[in-house]
Scaffold this active site. Sequence first.
Site, PDB file in Angstrom:
ATOM      1  N   SER A 254       2.224 -11.879  26.760  1.00 33.28           N
ATOM      2  CA  SER A 254       2.651 -10.484  26.817  1.00 33.28           C
ATOM      3  C   SER A 254       1.528  -9.564  26.374  1.00 33.28           C
ATOM      4  O   SER A 254       0.685  -9.926  25.553  1.00 33.28           O
ATOM      5  CB  SER A 254       3.874 -10.284  25.905  1.00 33.28           C
ATOM      6  OG  SER A 254       4.109  -8.920  25.674  1.00 33.28           O
ATOM      7  N   ALA A 256       2.365  -6.984  24.759  1.00 35.56           N
ATOM      8  CA  ALA A 256       2.917  -6.506  23.496  1.00 35.56           C
ATOM      9  C   ALA A 256       2.573  -7.490  22.383  1.00 35.56           C
ATOM     10  O   ALA A 256       1.914  -8.510  22.596  1.00 35.56           O
ATOM     11  CB  ALA A 256       4.429  -6.332  23.631  1.00 35.56           C
ATOM     12  N   HIS A 764      -1.118  -7.208  11.179  1.00 36.95           N
ATOM     13  CA  HIS A 764      -2.498  -6.785  11.458  1.00 36.95           C
ATOM     14  C   HIS A 764      -3.460  -7.936  11.178  1.00 36.95           C
ATOM     15  O   HIS A 764      -3.273  -8.702  10.227  1.00 36.95           O
ATOM     16  CB  HIS A 764      -2.878  -5.587  10.592  1.00 36.95           C
ATOM     17  CG  HIS A 764      -2.123  -4.342  10.955  1.00 36.95           C
ATOM     18  ND1 HIS A 764      -1.960  -3.291  10.076  1.00 36.95           N
ATOM     19  CD2 HIS A 764      -1.482  -3.981  12.093  1.00 36.95           C
ATOM     20  CE1 HIS A 764      -1.260  -2.340  10.663  1.00 36.95           C
ATOM     21  NE2 HIS A 764      -0.959  -2.731  11.884  1.00 36.95           N
ATOM     22  N   LEU A 783      -6.749   1.725  -8.000  1.00 40.01           N
ATOM     23  CA  LEU A 783      -6.655   3.132  -7.603  1.00 40.01           C
ATOM     24  C   LEU A 783      -5.978   3.955  -8.684  1.00 40.01           C
ATOM     25  O   LEU A 783      -6.395   5.078  -9.000  1.00 40.01           O
ATOM     26  CB  LEU A 783      -5.883   3.247  -6.283  1.00 40.01           C
ATOM     27  CG  LEU A 783      -6.640   2.784  -5.030  1.00 40.01           C
ATOM     28  CD1 LEU A 783      -5.672   2.456  -3.906  1.00 40.01           C
ATOM     29  CD2 LEU A 783      -7.638   3.855  -4.587  1.00 40.01           C
ATOM     30  N   ALA A 786      -8.368   4.493 -11.437  1.00 41.36           N
ATOM     31  CA  ALA A 786      -9.474   5.394 -11.098  1.00 41.36           C
ATOM     32  C   ALA A 786      -9.057   6.853 -11.113  1.00 41.36           C
ATOM     33  O   ALA A 786      -9.908   7.736 -11.215  1.00 41.36           O
ATOM     34  CB  ALA A 786     -10.025   5.026  -9.714  1.00 41.36           C
ATOM     35  N   VAL A 790      -0.721   7.163  -7.454  1.00 36.41           N
ATOM     36  CA  VAL A 790      -0.207   5.930  -6.856  1.00 36.41           C
ATOM     37  C   VAL A 790       1.276   5.791  -7.193  1.00 36.41           C
ATOM     38  O   VAL A 790       1.641   5.726  -8.366  1.00 36.41           O
ATOM     39  CB  VAL A 790      -0.981   4.694  -7.367  1.00 36.41           C
ATOM     40  CG1 VAL A 790      -0.443   3.422  -6.704  1.00 36.41           C
ATOM     41  CG2 VAL A 790      -2.480   4.841  -7.073  1.00 36.41           C
ATOM     42  N   SER A 793       6.158   2.337  -5.481  1.00 33.07           N
ATOM     43  CA  SER A 793       6.466   1.603  -4.257  1.00 33.07           C
ATOM     44  C   SER A 793       6.347   2.576  -3.084  1.00 33.07           C
ATOM     45  O   SER A 793       6.219   3.790  -3.275  1.00 33.07           O
ATOM     46  CB  SER A 793       7.879   1.016  -4.306  1.00 33.07           C
ATOM     47  OG  SER A 793       8.835   2.059  -4.278  1.00 33.07           O
TER      48      SER A 793
END
Length: 1105
Positions: A254, A256, A764, A783, A786, A790, A793
């Site tokens: 496919s 897709a 991905h 993060l 820093a 954030v 969730s």
Amino acid sequence: MVRQDVNEVAADRRRLRHEQKFLFNRDILNQDTAPVLQGGATFIDKRLVVKPDQLIKRRGKLGLVGIDLDLQGVREWLKARHMKETTVGKAKGVLKNFLIEPFVPHTQEEEFYVCIYATREGDHVLFHHEGGVEVGDVDAKAQRLMVAVDDKLSEDQVTEQLLTHVPEDKKEVLASFIVGLFNLYEDLYFTYLEINPLVVNQDGGVFVLDMAAKIDATADYICKAKWGDVEFPPPFGREAYPEEAYIADLDAKSGASLKLTLLNPRGRIWTMVAGGGASVVYSDTICDLGGVDELANYGEYSGAPSEQQTYDYAKTILSLMTREKHPEGKVLIIGGSIANFTNVAATFKGIVRAIKDYQGPLKENEVTIFVRRGGPNYQEGLRVMGEVGKTTGIPIHVFGTETHMTAIVGMALGHREIPNQPPMDAHTANFLLNASNSAMTPATTRTASFSEPRTSNDITPAKKSKAGLPADCLHSILWPLKNVVTGDWKAKATTLFRKQTKAIVWGMQTRAVQGMLDFDYVCSRDEPSVAAMVYPFTGDHKQKFYWGHKEILLPVYKNMADAMKKHTEVDVLISFASLRSAFDSTMEAMQYSQIHTIAIIAEGIPEAQTRRMIKMADEKGVTIIGPATVGGIKPGCFKIGNTGGMLDNILASKLYRPGSVAYVSRSGGMSNELNNIISRTTDGVYEGVAIGGDRYPGSTFMDHVLRYQDTPGIQMIVVLGEIGGTEEYKICQGIREGRITKPVVCWCIGTCATMFASEVQFGHAGACANQASETAVAKNQALRDAGAYVPKSFDELGDVIKTVYDELVANGTIIPAQEVPPPTVPMDYSWARELGLIRKPASFMTSICDERGQELIYAGMPITEVFKEEMGLGGVLGLLWFQRRLPRYACQFIEMCLMVTADHGPAVSGAHNTIVCARAGKDLISSLTSGLLTIGDRFGGALDAAAKQFSKAFDSGMLPMEFVNKMKKDGKLIMGIGHRVKSINNPDMRVQILKDFVKQHFTSTQLLDYALDVEKITTSKKPNLILNVDGFIGVAFVDLLRTCGGFTRDEADEFVEIGALNGIFVLGRSMGFIGHYLDQKRLKQGLYRHPWDDISYVLPEHMSM
């Protein structure tokens, strides 16, 4: 298709196939212990090594390697472990596959370590002079050498940089081996190749004793011949299920994306999520809310799968989840972000079909279904999903874009109440802005859309760091990024898109182009953003599109060079090229200095090719967005392809004018979800980019964050990161060093990965952590430390964005602008019809065939059923001509008729005409038509006439003699009676064959018997006045239609009247005509000229004036 682990046997076979220079220790490969346990003659008198081959790391440390054993020792070692459950880390699995090989005597000093792995910049070669089980932290101890993309590795480099601690007598052989191994690594598209230990003995022999490897599965179309048949085993602790293989096969066939991984087939929480990024977000939320132990599967479907593909995917999941009951019942979460181009209604129809098929098992297993989706035609999709719940009695709770994406998870797991009547957004058909009492933005935020009720105090504040520095200080802070500094690379543009930006689209993607033009129009652009298209499979031509209310023509070029030459104003290329051609077309585009930005939509480009594109882009100063992306959007200016979805979503998310918030995401579907979240919590999006889900996106998070930092109109930045890679740490560094001063809200999806017992490859290609620092949990914490904002969730992402935005409004950094309505755009007729908003009378009507669905249908019967039932040509003719499924004997009779009428020699008029045309050089169709045009009452057309004459006489009660006398009196021929050659004494065997069959199988032959009585009378007058084949078929077919049980008398007579029976002769004789045509061509016969001696020239006597 992503990086895939291969077992040691598979890796070895690929290496052995291409590398013969060195002696490798793999002369015996065995995954089946049976020969060893039962006899093992192969291994007599050999010292052996035995180990499991199931992607288990550090087997030596775990005591899973038997070394220097004799045959009996191997038997005993295997008996203690074969088919036994073993725990490796968090994973529990059964040891099934083993590798047995000769033992190589050697000393510790002869063991070495070598590893090659790929990164964005190039391939790293690691070497350590002490290999083996106790090698320790090789990252810290090993010598390393980085081979840049497109560079070659030399033996001198290896000797000088890697072999500094190796004895002199082994340097030459090791250098040669490592260079050969690296060339093999490149040639076979490995992404990781580790050998430990690598043994070099005193004789210079090289032995590979243990190996781990990953290959780039997307390179299958390049390396298939070299790889052979590759199987990718699941990680240790997870079984390989046939359903996973079935979905993988569907995915391979496919365009897709279809993915399925079974985590716990006995779990009660099942998911069917659209989108690679969204599927990770849903898994995260389930685990965050305590459902990790009950999560049954991970999977996703995306890329606009067809209704049939979605049905096959859905029925597989429903089949799995209804095999075993759970005491608490089960839940199915059918979720997704807001689609960019997938027709939600079409995919939901496939899911609805599957639900109907499994409604019984779903009820027995007490399954409750929760649905949340957005995108093109999603309202219709939600409607049909809600309807199937009502008609089947299955509890189905349906929500749209007004509900936060993961809110249904909290509902499904009992953490929040299920609203009785959730608010619904406007229909897809509404191409105008929703009415609002307030002209200011942002829109009122949602208050009840998250998985659990929260207050503003629940939001984790970010460290203030250096955010808030004045704008004029920004450009004085240097940031050491290669594509910003000078040198061999050109600086890349900060602004990628303006209101005057022009693009070339590679590929015949008319829907995407029309979407771009509609976006341009509502953004009040002066001219379309698409200047031309390139499509190498047709010649240069013009393609029609709409610009608002009027039609325009866009040029389509066969060659990119012509398009670039004629449209020098273009600086953006949007490539819809396939994964096989995207590399070549992109490299070609970068040869033109006018191109500054390239968007590559294709998914599945091999990593090695992507890295070469990135290298050239850095050298040329080109920004690449993608691969594996939907693109990006700059409200009010420009959008790439299908980004942002259809106009209703463009308007609902206020993407027709700029806001103050810029975002960057990996996922295309999640970027559209960010459009939705940002539009509901702020004054809207200034710019958004989906960099793509591959391991090496053409541009990185930091590339775009720095652009946003340097763009005055952007006041805050949102980053949706992901498990895998380390790009988010550059954002941390930028914040700490003051290069990034604007508020950054960031969340990395994939936090569930650390909770799973075995490794899961998410949707991905780049969504896989190879080390602890690449996990989403580690990056989120970095993060937060820093100074980025954030959330706890993904559920809280909208809350945090709103909190930061409200602070910027409060301190005057952002002043919401007055809302200005955009111009309206007419809806395309095809889409309005898809939504059921309009109707028009059809120009044609048909009742015999429907090709619109996933399967061709003949008179209501799918083509697969036609073949399954072995209906044959006669059965197909019955469906298409008579709209009936005829009895078997009727189908056989039709086929016999076609056979006996197929040909009657070259002398008859139809064959003669066909032959003359063929010899005149005409084509097949012309020659066939010439022959068919001779068919009529005098040749071949007697079937209908005979059927009508005999039927009329028989039905009127006329005796055969009366019928013959009447026809003689009227001076008419009896059609179907008479033959030029055959007679009562020389019967036509074709008629005899048909007569025998009809008498044996037909239930009644009244009309045939009547015709045979007529024949007795006519042959008594003249022996050649027989019932010929035309007449026989005509009267027998009337008997068939009247007595087979499939037709009323009126229907049978109607088919005779409209000429159906002549169709039998036309169809049958066409076979013969085509045969004569091919025969003449094969014999290479020249132009036919009729001989004079066969023409009687009868001219008038000489006449004088």
